[in-house]
Design an enzyme around this catalytic site. Structure first.
Site, PDB file in Angstrom:
ATOM      1  N   ASN A 108      13.293   8.299  -8.100  1.00 43.80           N
ATOM      2  CA  ASN A 108      13.521   7.520  -6.865  1.00 43.80           C
ATOM      3  C   ASN A 108      12.547   6.351  -6.720  1.00 43.80           C
ATOM      4  OD1 ASN A 108      11.696   9.836  -6.457  1.00 43.80           O
ATOM      5  ND2 ASN A 108      11.363   8.944  -4.451  1.00 43.80           N
TER       6      ASN A 108
ATOM      7  N   CYS B 274      17.853   5.354  -2.799  1.00 45.55           N
ATOM      8  CA  CYS B 274      17.704   6.138  -4.034  1.00 45.55           C
ATOM      9  C   CYS B 274      18.816   7.172  -4.179  1.00 45.55           C
ATOM     10  CB  CYS B 274      16.325   6.784  -4.110  1.00 45.55           C
ATOM     11  SG  CYS B 274      15.853   7.682  -2.649  1.00 45.55           S
TER      12      CYS B 274
ATOM     13  N   SER C 218       0.816  -1.220   0.000  1.00 45.28           N
ATOM     14  CA  SER C 218       0.000   0.000   0.000  1.00 45.28           C
ATOM     15  C   SER C 218       0.846   1.264   0.000  1.00 45.28           C
ATOM     16  CB  SER C 218      -0.926   0.015   1.212  1.00 45.28           C
ATOM     17  OG  SER C 218      -0.159   0.026   2.405  1.00 45.28           O
ATOM     18  N   GLY C 219       2.166   1.112   0.137  1.00 44.30           N
ATOM     19  CA  GLY C 219       3.029   2.286   0.165  1.00 44.30           C
ATOM     20  C   GLY C 219       3.398   2.739  -1.237  1.00 44.30           C
ATOM     21  N   PHE C 220       4.256   3.746  -1.304  1.00 45.69           N
ATOM     22  CA  PHE C 220       4.626   4.309  -2.604  1.00 45.69           C
ATOM     23  C   PHE C 220       5.429   3.325  -3.455  1.00 45.69           C
ATOM     24  CE2 PHE C 220       4.457   9.045  -1.204  1.00 45.69           C
ATOM     25  CZ  PHE C 220       3.102   9.077  -1.465  1.00 45.69           C
ATOM     26  N   THR C 221       6.465   2.733  -2.879  1.00 43.41           N
ATOM     27  CA  THR C 221       7.266   1.826  -3.705  1.00 43.41           C
ATOM     28  C   THR C 221       6.484   0.536  -3.984  1.00 43.41           C
ATOM     29  OG1 THR C 221       8.372   0.844  -1.794  1.00 43.41           O
ATOM     30  CG2 THR C 221       9.464   2.715  -2.832  1.00 43.41           C
TER      31      THR C 221
END
Ligand SMILES: NC(=O)c1ccc[n+]([C@@H]2O[C@H](COP(=O)([O-])OP(=O)(O)OC[C@H]3O[C@@H](n4cnc5c(N)ncnc54)[C@H](OP(=O)(O)O)[C@@H]3O)[C@@H](O)[C@H]2O)c1
Length: 360
Positions: A324, A161, A26-29
């Site tokens: 990133n 990143c 559910s996170g960005f990455t």
């Protein structure tokens, strides 16, 4: 998985079918991983976890995946798959690594948990390590500098990143013999707000972030440890949080001991990157985009690398830019998994970017 992108493994041209779980989806990455895996000809996502979003559809959190027939589950009881991607905060994977290997043959961890080589480094730069016996087994996820070791790797450690941008910029200077390791190197990285993850915190909230060029961790940034480990020398490293969502842009100032020509620089960089599918050179020339910048690689797994010579200061200034979320995390993880599993290196990662495009 996503509507219109489901892969039929029985199709003649589908090739090997690889099942995957994304822990921390559910996170960005995690969202970027799911987007990439949805378009990948080999991967099939079996499970995606989130404690806070369990039961919800992935499309309700990640708009590019609207329509995908997949819901978040709790991360406690994981299914058996070929590859487990962990896109969780630092400390989670090292605490569950035995369990991860019970359910998967290959683990790709995007956090900092397996990037460094020794427990002593974790004592120095982090708060120690819960599973140091795995550090020797882990391979750093940058094929450009570690391809041979990644082939067949079972534990893959995604790079930071900022470290990825910096290492890709400086590595050819060492490989090409322009730097030997005792020269001064000063690195300044500008990063977008997505680096802080979906939780973000106050510094990443829109009103606080808008318009900023804000130094953070001006000294002692943890990514310095990775950079020094891979380049074999110390670097003076500072980061600035800037007003963009995606991107990391590294400017490195180096002071070689002997004379260096542009031809020397070109041959060092071409020697490393001429055949690399995800590194583009941008070193002067004409037009607006003469040097690397994050906008040119937004949404792609490409890194741009370039340089300029400053003879009056006996300096070489090196620029490198990545997204990133992609080359700096999810894209790098998929690239490394492709290499580890013997899949087509560019599978799922062919997108070369958009132009024109707004601020990433
Ligand atoms: N953002 C970047 O640019 C970037 C770049 C390179 C590497 N990384 C690294 O990649 C990792 C993920 O970053 P991110 O930006 O995607 O973070 P994020 O947006 O905060 O997402 C973290 C994910 O992990 C889950 N999670 C949190 N605690 C957990 C736990 N104890 N057990 C299981 N799942 C847990 C969260 O969902 P629930 O809380 O709902 O379970 C969420 O899905 C971090 O280690 C980060 O350092 C990030």
């Amino acid at each position: 998985m996503a509507a219109g992108t489901e892969i039929d493994p029985s199709a003649d041209d589908a090739g090997e079918s690889v099942t995957a779980t994304v822990v921390g989806g559910s996170g960005f990455t995690g969202g970027e991983l799911l987007r990439l895996l949805a378009g990948h000809p080999n991967f099939e996502v079996a499970e995606v976890t989130s404690r806070s979003k369990a039961g919800k559809s992935v499309g309700s959190v990640h708009p590019p995946l609207r329509g995908a027939d997949l819901r978040f589950t709790e991360p406690d009881d994981l299914e058996s798959v070929d590859v487990l991607f962990a896109a969780t905060p630092h400390g989670v994977s090292m605490g569950r690594i035995d369990e991860f290997f019970e359910v998967a043959d290959t683990v790709v961890d995007l956090s900092a948990d397996f990037r460094l080589e020794s427990e002593a480094q974790y004592d120095e730069w982090y708060d120690g390590h819960d599973a140091p016996e795995y550090l020797e087994k882990a391979e750093y996820a940058l094929p450009e500098i570690n391809r041979e070791n990644l082939e067949g790797a079972e534990l893959i450690a995604g790079g930071g990143c900022n470290a990825t941008a910096t290492i890709l910029g400086l590595y050819p200077l060492f490989e090409g013999g322009i730097l030997e390791g005792d020269e001064q190197i000063v690195v300044d990285v500008k990063v977008g707000s997505s680096e802080g993850g979906a939780g973000g915190g106050a510094a990443s909230s829109h009103p606080e972030r808008s318009g900023v060029v804000r130094p953070y961790a001006p000294t002692g940034h943890r990514h310095e440890a990775e950079i020094e480990a891979f380049l074999g020398t110390s670097v003076a490293f500072t980061c600035h949080a800037v007003d963009m969502v995606r991107g990391a842009s590294a400017t490195s100032h180096v002071f070689p001991d002997g004379p260096v020509s542009k031809g020397d620089l070109w041959s060092a960089y071409r020697g490393c990157y001429e055949d690399e599918p995800f590194v583009r050179m941008a070193a002067g020339g004409s037009g607006v985009y003469r040097y690397p910048e994050p906008k040119a690689v937004a949404g792609t797994n490409h890194a741009e690398v370039g340089f300029e010579l400053d003879p009056s200061n006996e300096r070489v200034v090196v620029f490198s830019a990545i997204d990133n979320m992609m080359k700096g995390s999810a894209g790098q993880a998929v690239h490394a998994a492709n290499v580890a599993l013997g899949l087509e290196e560019m599978a799922g990662l062919e997108f070369t970017g958009l132009h024109p495009v707004g601020a990433p």
